[in-house]
Design a protein around this motif. Structure first.
Motif, PDB file in Angstrom:
ATOM      1  N   UNK A   1       0.861  -1.153  -0.091  1.00 21.84           N
ATOM      2  CA  UNK A   1       0.064   0.126  -0.082  1.00 21.84           C
ATOM      3  C   UNK A   1       0.754   1.378  -0.082  1.00 21.84           C
ATOM      4  N   UNK A   2       2.046   1.125   0.061  1.00 24.19           N
ATOM      5  CA  UNK A   2       3.177   2.380   0.163  1.00 24.19           C
ATOM      6  C   UNK A   2       3.174   2.929  -1.137  1.00 24.19           C
ATOM      7  N   UNK A   3       2.927   4.475  -1.066  1.00 23.79           N
ATOM      8  CA  UNK A   3       3.155   5.052  -2.244  1.00 23.79           C
ATOM      9  C   UNK A   3       3.877   6.287  -2.090  1.00 23.79           C
ATOM     10  N   UNK A   4       3.930   7.203  -3.204  1.00 24.55           N
ATOM     11  CA  UNK A   4       4.979   8.326  -3.171  1.00 24.55           C
ATOM     12  C   UNK A   4       4.456   9.408  -1.922  1.00 24.55           C
ATOM     13  N   UNK A   5       3.271   9.419  -1.612  1.00 23.37           N
ATOM     14  CA  UNK A   5       2.765  10.341  -0.681  1.00 23.37           C
ATOM     15  C   UNK A   5       3.344   9.921   0.708  1.00 23.37           C
TER      16      UNK A   5
ATOM     17  N   UNK B   1       7.026  10.764   0.937  1.00 22.66           N
ATOM     18  CA  UNK B   1       7.435  12.363   0.995  1.00 22.66           C
ATOM     19  C   UNK B   1       6.910  12.485   2.616  1.00 22.66           C
ATOM     20  N   UNK B   2       5.819  11.987   3.304  1.00 23.10           N
ATOM     21  CA  UNK B   2       5.751  12.210   4.652  1.00 23.10           C
ATOM     22  C   UNK B   2       6.805  11.929   5.335  1.00 23.10           C
TER      23      UNK B   2
ATOM     24  N   UNK C   1       9.841  11.236   5.023  1.00 20.88           N
ATOM     25  CA  UNK C   1      10.933  12.199   4.660  1.00 20.88           C
ATOM     26  C   UNK C   1      10.766  13.544   5.305  1.00 20.88           C
ATOM     27  N   UNK C   2       9.560  14.141   5.373  1.00 18.41           N
ATOM     28  CA  UNK C   2       9.105  15.541   6.074  1.00 18.41           C
ATOM     29  C   UNK C   2       9.315  15.189   7.432  1.00 18.41           C
ATOM     30  N   UNK C   3       8.876  14.172   7.833  1.00 21.46           N
ATOM     31  CA  UNK C   3       8.816  13.667   9.564  1.00 21.46           C
ATOM     32  C   UNK C   3      10.406  13.544   9.894  1.00 21.46           C
ATOM     33  N   UNK C   4      11.058  13.141   9.050  1.00 22.29           N
ATOM     34  CA  UNK C   4      12.837  12.795   9.429  1.00 22.29           C
ATOM     35  C   UNK C   4      13.283  14.235   9.615  1.00 22.29           C
TER      36      UNK C   4
ATOM     37  N   UNK D   1       0.528  13.888  11.212  1.00 20.20           N
ATOM     38  CA  UNK D   1       0.156  13.920   9.675  1.00 20.20           C
ATOM     39  C   UNK D   1       0.356  12.474   8.991  1.00 20.20           C
ATOM     40  N   UNK D   2       1.671  12.198   9.447  1.00 18.99           N
ATOM     41  CA  UNK D   2       1.969  10.863   8.821  1.00 18.99           C
ATOM     42  C   UNK D   2       1.063   9.725   9.299  1.00 18.99           C
TER      43      UNK D   2
END
Length: 189
Positions: free
Chosen positions: A135-139, A142-143, A145-148, A169-170
């Motif tokens: 189920x993993x996708x680009x969104x 990206x989420x 990466x923003x969390x890191x 949000x993640x």
């Protein structure tokens, strides 16, 4: 940890943490605190993993192996309406007129449809990782990466509020993507 002479400590081994070069970068090893005094030496790092393999264990099975990502070609079903129009315009009787054998007819029709799909529907190559959920996708990537990034900023600034809000949000994004994936699978039944 650096030991300075003005801290009153001149003897002793000190505190040392060794990190493998393949693990180390600023994103995954962060020094939280360091202190050196005559009574205490402290070094605190984020993300420390410890693994114990007992002597009787099969070491080949126990050791973690890194698997390279696999490149996979997928069909992008975005032009289904164009394919449907092309199939509506086909003179299907020409296949009947071309042969009396049912096997040849089926082979010709299936070959024509496959050729039409190849010409109409786009294909793309994606990179699939061995630990990636279906189920993993680009969104989600990206989420994460923003969390890191929010975590790293929070560690440096000492304010973890942005990290907490990004974390929520993640979680929300993962929940929505899982629900969307579930609906997609259920629609195929």
């Amino acid at each position: 940890m650096d030991r300075m002479a003005d801290l009153g400590k001149s003897r002793g081994g000190g505190v040392c943490v060794m990190v493998n070069n393949s693990w180390y970068n600023n994103a995954n090893v962060v020094t939280l605190a360091r202190s050196c005094s005559p009574n205490l030496e402290l070094l605190t790092l984020v993300i420390v993993n410890t693994a114990y393999i007992p002597p009787q264990a099969n070491t080949d099975t126990a050791l973690l192996k890194w698997e390279a990502p696999v490149h996979q070609e997928v069909t992008r079903w975005t032009a289904v309406a164009v394919l449907q129009d092309a199939l509506d315009d086909v003179d299907w009787d020409m296949f009947w007129r071309s042969t009396d054998d049912v096997s040849e007819f089926i082979e010709a029709v299936v070959g024509f449809i496959v050729k039409l799909v190849d010409d109409t529907i786009a294909r793309a190559t994606i990179k699939k990782f061995p630990n990636q959920k279906s189920w993993m996708d680009k969104t989600i990537r990206e989420a994460l990466n923003s969390l890191t990034a929010a975590y790293n900023v929070g560690i440096i600034s000492g304010n973890m509020d942005e990290y907490k809000s990004t974390s929520y949000g993640v979680r929300r994004a993962v929940r929505e993507v899982k629900q969307r994936y579930r609906r997609k699978l259920e629609s195929q039944f």
